[in-house]
Design an enzyme around this catalytic site. Sequence first.
Site, PDB file in Angstrom:
ATOM      1  N   GLY A 139      51.967  39.807 -28.977  1.00 42.10           N
ATOM      2  CA  GLY A 139      51.939  40.800 -30.051  1.00 42.10           C
ATOM      3  C   GLY A 139      52.691  40.362 -31.293  1.00 42.10           C
ATOM      4  O   GLY A 139      52.152  40.392 -32.400  1.00 42.10           O
ATOM      5  N   ASN A 168      44.850  42.377 -24.468  1.00 42.58           N
ATOM      6  CA  ASN A 168      45.657  41.765 -25.530  1.00 42.58           C
ATOM      7  C   ASN A 168      45.057  41.987 -26.915  1.00 42.58           C
ATOM      8  O   ASN A 168      45.764  41.990 -27.921  1.00 42.58           O
ATOM      9  CB  ASN A 168      45.755  40.237 -25.339  1.00 42.58           C
ATOM     10  CG  ASN A 168      46.422  39.829 -24.037  1.00 42.58           C
ATOM     11  OD1 ASN A 168      46.087  38.797 -23.486  1.00 42.58           O
ATOM     12  ND2 ASN A 168      47.355  40.628 -23.541  1.00 42.58           N
ATOM     13  N   LEU A 169      43.734  42.143 -26.962  1.00 43.15           N
ATOM     14  CA  LEU A 169      43.030  42.060 -28.251  1.00 43.15           C
ATOM     15  C   LEU A 169      43.365  43.214 -29.192  1.00 43.15           C
ATOM     16  O   LEU A 169      43.183  43.096 -30.399  1.00 43.15           O
ATOM     17  CB  LEU A 169      41.514  41.997 -28.013  1.00 43.15           C
ATOM     18  CG  LEU A 169      41.058  40.814 -27.137  1.00 43.15           C
ATOM     19  CD1 LEU A 169      39.564  40.906 -26.884  1.00 43.15           C
ATOM     20  CD2 LEU A 169      41.403  39.483 -27.794  1.00 43.15           C
ATOM     21  N   GLN A 170      43.854  44.314 -28.653  1.00 44.97           N
ATOM     22  CA  GLN A 170      44.210  45.488 -29.442  1.00 44.97           C
ATOM     23  C   GLN A 170      45.336  45.184 -30.433  1.00 44.97           C
ATOM     24  O   GLN A 170      45.531  45.874 -31.405  1.00 44.97           O
ATOM     25  CB  GLN A 170      44.560  46.619 -28.458  1.00 44.97           C
ATOM     26  CG  GLN A 170      45.384  47.759 -28.957  1.00 44.97           C
ATOM     27  CD  GLN A 170      46.813  47.691 -28.443  1.00 44.97           C
ATOM     28  OE1 GLN A 170      47.309  46.620 -28.113  1.00 44.97           O
ATOM     29  NE2 GLN A 170      47.473  48.838 -28.371  1.00 44.97           N
ATOM     30  N   CYS A 286      55.543  46.657 -22.712  1.00 46.19           N
ATOM     31  CA  CYS A 286      54.351  47.156 -23.405  1.00 46.19           C
ATOM     32  C   CYS A 286      53.242  47.467 -22.407  1.00 46.19           C
ATOM     33  O   CYS A 286      52.483  48.420 -22.572  1.00 46.19           O
ATOM     34  CB  CYS A 286      53.854  46.140 -24.420  1.00 46.19           C
ATOM     35  SG  CYS A 286      54.904  46.014 -25.859  1.00 46.19           S
ATOM     36  N   CYS A 438      33.488  45.799  -1.545  1.00 47.97           N
ATOM     37  CA  CYS A 438      32.102  46.274  -1.650  1.00 47.97           C
ATOM     38  C   CYS A 438      31.650  46.604  -0.230  1.00 47.97           C
ATOM     39  O   CYS A 438      32.439  47.092   0.581  1.00 47.97           O
ATOM     40  CB  CYS A 438      31.218  45.228  -2.325  1.00 47.97           C
ATOM     41  SG  CYS A 438      31.137  43.670  -1.445  1.00 47.97           S
TER      42      CYS A 438
END
Length: 480
Positions: A139, A168-170, A286, A438
């Site tokens: 960040g 992470n992309l936020q 975070c 599954c």
Amino acid sequence: MPKILIPTPLRQFTGQQNAVEVAGATVGEALGALTTQYGDLRRHLYTEEGKLRSFVNVYVNDEDIRYLGKDATPVHADDVISIVPSIAGGAAAETSAPPVTLSKEEVLRYSRHLIMPEVGMEGQLKLKQAKVLLVGTGGLGAPLGLYLAAAGIGKIGLVDFDVVDFTNLQRQVIHGTKDVGRKKLDSAADRMQDINPYVEIVKHEVALASDNALDIIKDYDMVVDGTDNFPTRYLVNDACVLLGKPNVYGSIFRFEGQATVFAYEGGPCYRCLYPEPPPPGLVPSCAEGGVLGILPGVIGLIQATEAVKLILGQGEPLVGRLLLYDALAMRFRELKLRRNPECPVCGDHRTITQLIDYHQFCGVPAQPAAEAAPQDGDIDPREVKARLDRGDRFVLIDVREPHEHQICHIPAARLIPLGELPRRVHELNSADEFVLHCKSGMRSAKAADFLRQAGFRKVRNMKGGILAWSDQVDPSVPKY
Ligand code: ZN
């Protein structure tokens, strides 16, 4: 009488005076009078042999006297002598290394810097000669990396061993969607090199630790701390104090951030502010507590600004001041910070003279790299049951279709069909641990692979699926 302007870092030796009038007909005499009056200043300006230190520049009325005969330069009653210490040029400035210059392309690239008197050619060359270590490319590291590269910092070291994941992309804007699953080091370095090919980027693919920190940090002028955990904070702090390197600090949580510069020229350090870490678990990370995506941009760029100011020797560094930022109130506050004479690492009676075990100090178990790395482990249904009974923290996910789920299911399991996983992956927190199942274990193995590709590190596949669960754990579960 000529006046000598005292730069901020040296004011602690002049009783916080920013200007001193002295008698003297030459620069040498004036500085002699100054250091007679303020004895502590002498060793900061002169070498043992009585030579002006190579990282101290002296100007008379904005004229660099290095080219005018130095000490013998005459001064008059209304002249202003400025002392400009450089922290980034270092002692190497007077060696016989070829002079650093800017190419034609670089002059064009940095032209908006070059036309500002506070930077100019001299400042840009200082930036080019500077070596900054960025700890973390998350960040805080993202905006730091982007802007420090763009500004033309000559050598930028990156420390990280993580991979990019969707969560992470936020906020970690140095990484793109196409980088999910890549090493953060590679992703960040590629982006920075694209912004500025004139910058040298050094990748340190390690978790900073007591046995490597001094070795890595010693080659840089300063550290910019973009870490997210307490052991590394204390480690970076102690290493910086021991090596005498400034530590540009920033931290973020939800809507609030902090920034300051530690360990700079006798200023306070992180331990002066926080002698002890909070008990483990009290302050969430975070990943646990969340963070406004924009917040690290604000704090990271305050750190970048301070790093650049320190290199340029311009302005007032954020030393001895803790800047607090509240995004919700949109308010900055500033608290005074003082060096604690009792500080174990930078105080008058130091007890920490080498790096210690920071995980032990912070009361958090060290996560060996092997544990953090992708695991291709299967897990037995019986073990899953035992862990559920123990109340272990993990997320059990059923990747079958809804109609199969209606037939039978494990109550603790959450349904995300395999086909929906790619577009629903953002619902999952990659910091959590996952067990996938599954019907018989084939689809969940695929799902586990997908999550690992997406940067999830703790993913396990329940062997044999719900059929094996029925055999081993709960015979009341119908087989189909
Ligand atoms: Zn301290």
